[in-house]
Design an enzyme around this catalytic site. Structure first.
Site, mmCIF file in Angstrom:
data_model
loop_
_atom_site.group_PDB
_atom_site.id
_atom_site.type_symbol
_atom_site.label_atom_id
_atom_site.label_comp_id
_atom_site.label_asym_id
_atom_site.label_seq_id
_atom_site.Cartn_x
_atom_site.Cartn_y
_atom_site.Cartn_z
ATOM 1 N N ARG A 175 1.559 -1.091 0.075
ATOM 2 C CA ARG A 175 0.389 -0.435 -0.142
ATOM 3 C C ARG A 175 0.843 0.843 -0.210
ATOM 4 O O ARG A 175 0.779 2.340 -0.138
ATOM 5 C CB ARG A 175 -0.857 -0.081 1.479
ATOM 6 C CG ARG A 175 -2.167 0.899 0.963
ATOM 7 C CD ARG A 175 -2.812 0.651 1.802
ATOM 8 N NE ARG A 175 -3.547 -0.028 2.736
ATOM 9 C CZ ARG A 175 -3.574 -0.756 4.337
ATOM 10 N NH1 ARG A 175 -2.479 0.398 4.386
ATOM 11 N NH2 ARG A 175 -3.755 -1.481 4.568
ATOM 12 N N ASP A 226 -4.259 23.333 -7.391
ATOM 13 C CA ASP A 226 -3.964 22.664 -8.319
ATOM 14 C C ASP A 226 -4.096 23.471 -9.523
ATOM 15 O O ASP A 226 -4.290 24.223 -10.628
ATOM 16 C CB ASP A 226 -5.649 22.142 -8.403
ATOM 17 C CG ASP A 226 -6.052 21.520 -9.416
ATOM 18 O OD1 ASP A 226 -5.516 20.978 -10.415
ATOM 19 O OD2 ASP A 226 -6.955 21.118 -9.390
ATOM 20 N N LYS A 254 -4.468 13.461 -16.175
ATOM 21 C CA LYS A 254 -4.655 14.849 -17.595
ATOM 22 C C LYS A 254 -3.313 14.960 -18.358
ATOM 23 O O LYS A 254 -2.906 13.955 -18.900
ATOM 24 C CB LYS A 254 -5.475 16.420 -16.880
ATOM 25 C CG LYS A 254 -6.033 15.820 -16.267
ATOM 26 C CD LYS A 254 -7.498 15.391 -16.867
ATOM 27 C CE LYS A 254 -8.971 15.233 -16.305
ATOM 28 N NZ LYS A 254 -9.347 16.503 -15.020
ATOM 29 N N TYR A 294 -12.804 24.074 -11.179
ATOM 30 C CA TYR A 294 -12.865 21.977 -11.198
ATOM 31 C C TYR A 294 -14.239 22.219 -10.895
ATOM 32 O O TYR A 294 -14.142 21.948 -9.268
ATOM 33 C CB TYR A 294 -12.277 21.424 -11.624
ATOM 34 C CG TYR A 294 -12.401 19.578 -11.622
ATOM 35 C CD1 TYR A 294 -12.450 19.151 -13.307
ATOM 36 C CD2 TYR A 294 -12.209 19.405 -10.973
ATOM 37 C CE1 TYR A 294 -12.834 18.320 -13.399
ATOM 38 C CE2 TYR A 294 -11.998 17.476 -10.957
ATOM 39 C CZ TYR A 294 -13.298 17.371 -12.589
ATOM 40 O OH TYR A 294 -13.579 16.128 -12.737
HETATM 41 C C1 LIG Z 1 -9.845 16.347 -14.263
HETATM 42 C C2 LIG Z 1 -9.976 17.465 -12.762
HETATM 43 C C3 LIG Z 1 -9.601 16.874 -11.258
HETATM 44 C C4 LIG Z 1 -10.202 15.773 -10.850
HETATM 45 O O1 LIG Z 1 -9.302 14.324 -11.601
HETATM 46 P P1 LIG Z 1 -10.130 13.016 -11.616
HETATM 47 O O2 LIG Z 1 -7.890 12.478 -11.976
HETATM 48 O O3 LIG Z 1 -10.678 13.099 -12.433
HETATM 49 O O4 LIG Z 1 -9.994 12.251 -10.377
HETATM 50 C C5 LIG Z 1 -8.991 18.165 -10.684
HETATM 51 N N1 LIG Z 1 -8.846 18.877 -11.211
HETATM 52 C C6 LIG Z 1 -9.098 19.794 -12.261
HETATM 53 C C7 LIG Z 1 -8.148 20.588 -12.153
HETATM 54 C C8 LIG Z 1 -9.253 18.792 -13.468
HETATM 55 O O5 LIG Z 1 -9.360 19.596 -14.111
#
Ligand SMILES: *Cc1c(COP(=O)(O)O)cnc(C)c1O
Length: 386
Positions: free
Chosen positions: A56, A181, A206, A108
């Site tokens: 883990r 983020d 992404k 988001y």
């Molecule tokens: C897609 C996204 C997320 C969420 O990520 P997941 O991998 O889909 O859980 C968070 N922040 C941003 C800016 C995103 O584009």
């Protein structure tokens, strides 16, 4: 590849191309995928390989990937998570019941929905404010003294630009942790830790992976000794939102080409944004690389090597016109998500509905690595349908 202090400091592209390094046991250029969940002890009950107890937390591929991402971010330590949302949730849980969280508004949608539910269930005050309005955002921080401030840079899907350095100073004064983020930017063009943020988060789903074939998240910290970082590491280990080994292997493989992908995607996005801004069927293009963007000067100051591959366009003629254009595009795929090698278009209103305030004529575009002329031609013919 580890940075040898006797050698010249490598550029991120070079670190990435050798991401994970060679396997010391075999010399393999590509690391093996560790599939074991557990590790043996010897007759004296000592671990055969110290630091290898249970998968883990003890996964060599996690460690290799985390080291690489920490180096890209100029961070001290890093943890992979099962998804971007798992990473965001671990950071959000640093705020305890009775505390306050200040979040940028218009980010988001999944983060907004999670923060609203999470804060409501846990008796945490949530203040959502436009972070591009520095004075109001700063006042909210100074007055509410939050445990955590949450930014997105650039924000998805409005592409707003918050001044991270200025906000980091306000957070420090208020004793708040600042998390950014930076999914829509990538660490190659924006390093929030260098601008004073405490934590940087990415959805590795992404651009970090870039091939739309895994879910993953990552958190990188500037101060590995902070209480918040200890909590986040414990949360990953004990709550167990870990990435699978195969996903970690794919992510490391994807990262090896991040430099090339980001360069092409950002160049494509920059040129497509200018083309669309000058098109008479387009009302407005939201892209921080455009001189017309309200946050352009701050974006120029805090980003380098491009402005990302995400943009939104407002189509003249409302919802029907936007859906007509989305339907007429043929190279762009109609799908959610961003940061992949293939260009995507999304009508956010269909996803979010009327409650979020998203314009009905907004199309969000994620620009891929195709030839620019083909991307332009696709829009030329799709807008020609109107
Ligand atoms: C897609 C996204 C997320 C969420 O990520 P997941 O991998 O889909 O859980 C968070 N922040 C941003 C800016 C995103 O584009």
């Amino acid at each position: 590849m580890d940075q040898d202090p006797r050698k010249p400091r490598l550029h991120p592209d070079s670190l990435l191309a050798h991401g994970g390094g060679t396997d010391p046991a075999t010399g393999a250029i590509v690391p093996p995928i560790p599939l074991t969940t557990t590790f043996a002890r010897d007759e004296a009950y000592n671990l055969v390989n110290p630091g290898h107890l249970y998968a883990r937390d003890d996964n060599d591929l996690f460690h290799k990937t985390e080291k690489l991402i920490a180096a890209l971010e100029n961070g001290a330590d890093c943890r992979l998570f099962a998804s971007g949302m798992a990473a965001i949730a671990a950071v959000a849980r640093t705020v305890k019941p009775g505390g306050t969280l200040v979040a940028q508004s218009g980010i988001y949608w999944g983060t907004t929905l999670f923060l609203r539910k999470h804060c409501e269930r846990n008796d945490i005050a949530l203040i959502e404010t436009d972070a591009a309005d520095l004075s109001t955002f700063s006042d909210d921080i100074a007055i509410s003294k939050p445990g955590l401030v949450w930014l997105e840079a650039p924000s998805n899907p409005y592409l707003k630009i918050a001044d991270i350095q200025a906000i980091a100073a306000r957070c420090k004064a208020a004793g708040a942790l600042l998390a950014v983020d930076a999914t829509a930017a990538t660490p190659l063009v924006l390093r929030p830790l260098d601008l004073g943020a405490d934590l940087v988060v990415h959805s590795a789903t992404k651009a970090l992976n870039g091939h739309s074939d895994l879910l993953g998240g990552v958190v990188t910290a500037k101060d590995p000794a902070s209480n918040a970082w200890s909590f986040i590491c414990e949360e990953r280990k004990m709550a167990g939102a870990v990435m699978g080994s195969f996903e970690a292997w794919l992510l490391l493989r994807g990262l090896r080409t991040l430099g090339l992908r980001v360069q092409r995607m950002n160049a494509n996005a920059d040129r497509l944004a200018s083309y669309l801004e000058n098109h008479d069927k387009i009302e407005k293009v939201l892209y921080p690389g455009l001189a017309s963007h309200a946050g352009h000067a701050v974006a120029v100051a805090q980003m380098s090597g491009g402005f990302g591959s995400l943009m939104s366009v407002l189509v003249k003629g409302g919802k029907e016109a936007a859906l007509t254009v989305a339907g007429a595009l043929s190279l762009f795929q109609r799908a959610t998500s961003l940061g992949g090698v293939e260009s995507l278009v999304e009508h956010r209103y269909t996803i979010e509905g009327g409650t979020s305030g998203i314009p009905e004529n907004l199309l969000r575009l994620s620009i891929g690595i195709e030839h620019l002329d083909d991307l332009k031609a696709d829009f030329e013919q799709a807008l020609g349908v109107l």
